[in-house]
Design an enzyme around this catalytic site. Structure first.
Site, PDB file in Angstrom:
ATOM      1  N   GLU A 133      51.820 -27.576 -46.947  1.00  0.00           N
ATOM      2  CA  GLU A 133      52.009 -28.598 -45.925  1.00  0.00           C
ATOM      3  C   GLU A 133      50.671 -29.220 -45.526  1.00  0.00           C
ATOM      4  O   GLU A 133      49.726 -28.521 -45.170  1.00  0.00           O
ATOM      5  CB  GLU A 133      52.663 -28.014 -44.671  1.00  0.00           C
ATOM      6  CG  GLU A 133      52.837 -29.067 -43.582  1.00  0.00           C
ATOM      7  CD  GLU A 133      53.324 -28.512 -42.257  1.00  0.00           C
ATOM      8  OE1 GLU A 133      53.840 -29.302 -41.451  1.00  0.00           O
ATOM      9  OE2 GLU A 133      53.176 -27.293 -42.017  1.00  0.00           O
ATOM     10  N   GLU A 186      69.286 -35.624 -32.978  1.00  0.00           N
ATOM     11  CA  GLU A 186      70.427 -35.046 -32.257  1.00  0.00           C
ATOM     12  C   GLU A 186      70.281 -33.558 -31.968  1.00  0.00           C
ATOM     13  O   GLU A 186      70.872 -33.051 -31.022  1.00  0.00           O
ATOM     14  CB  GLU A 186      71.728 -35.312 -33.015  1.00  0.00           C
ATOM     15  CG  GLU A 186      71.802 -34.665 -34.383  1.00  0.00           C
ATOM     16  CD  GLU A 186      73.061 -35.031 -35.148  1.00  0.00           C
ATOM     17  OE1 GLU A 186      73.534 -34.154 -35.886  1.00  0.00           O
ATOM     18  OE2 GLU A 186      73.554 -36.155 -35.006  1.00  0.00           O
ATOM     19  N   GLU A 193      60.151 -39.403 -30.097  1.00  0.00           N
ATOM     20  CA  GLU A 193      60.003 -38.273 -29.179  1.00  0.00           C
ATOM     21  C   GLU A 193      59.608 -38.676 -27.761  1.00  0.00           C
ATOM     22  O   GLU A 193      59.892 -37.940 -26.819  1.00  0.00           O
ATOM     23  CB  GLU A 193      58.995 -37.264 -29.740  1.00  0.00           C
ATOM     24  CG  GLU A 193      59.504 -36.571 -30.989  1.00  0.00           C
ATOM     25  CD  GLU A 193      58.630 -35.414 -31.437  1.00  0.00           C
ATOM     26  OE1 GLU A 193      57.635 -35.077 -30.750  1.00  0.00           O
ATOM     27  OE2 GLU A 193      58.948 -34.842 -32.501  1.00  0.00           O
TER      28      GLU A 193
END
Length: 188
Positions: free
Chosen positions: A124, A143, A101
């Site tokens: 999570e 992408e 990133e």
């Protein structure tokens, strides 16, 4: 994250009905026996877990990325983060996400805390790391990932929180941990 605490108020699963299996999450509805003997249902989101990185530059700035978040219908400023790939070590994932990133690699990557993001309906778990001794490189976002990187001071990060530009739990926690570190020399 396992607990050695007694299972006070445990709800025993009687049945599980799969509802949806996606690329990132799955949804199921469980029928449970309650502590008083009654029954109820629980809608549960299953997630493989994630990592987030509080990256501090040599000039004492926090690296953040701004990206559009479709569920919120707005852009958000967040620390670098991403989901764990099947069986992936969180430390490895933290380094991978930071580099993908932002382009940065870390000379030092330390675990700060692990926490459940929304235990009322999801399993999570997010592992927060602090990255220091950063070395610049080239970002390699996925992408379908469109983001812009920025390095902000603690005061700017706090202002972003007040403005709502930073409003996700992991980034707010990271800002508070960074502030604590500046005050005490410790992240927890």
């Amino acid at each position: 994250m396992t607990s050695s605490f007694p299972k006070k108020f445990e709800e025993v699963t009687l049945s599980t009905k799969p509802i949806f299996q996606g690329k990132i999450i799955s949804l199921q509805v469980d029928t449970v026996r309650l502590p008083d003997g009654g029954e109820s249902t629980r809608e549960i989101v299953r997630h493989p877990g994630a990592v987030a990185v509080l990256a501090i530059t040599p000039d004492d700035r926090m690296v953040v990325v701004e990206q559009y978040r479709k569920p919120l219908e707005k852009s958000q400023v967040e620390i670098p983060a991403g989901k764990l790939d099947g069986g992936e070590d969180p430390l490895t994932a933290a380094g991978r996400e930071l580099e993908e990133e932002t382009g940065y690699t870390a000379g030092s990557l330390r675990h700060v805390a692990s926490f459940y993001t929304s235990p009322g309906f999801a399993d999570e778990i997010l592992h927060l790391y602090v990255a220091e001794q950063l070395v610049t490189g080239e970002a390699k976002p996925d992408e379908d990932e469109f983001l812009e990187m920025e390095a902000v001071t603690l005061e700017e990060a706090q202002q972003y929180i007040r403005e709502g530009r930073i409003s996700d739990a992991k980034t707010i926690l990271a800002v508070y941990a960074w502030h604590l570190y500046k005050l005490t020399g410790k992240f927890q």
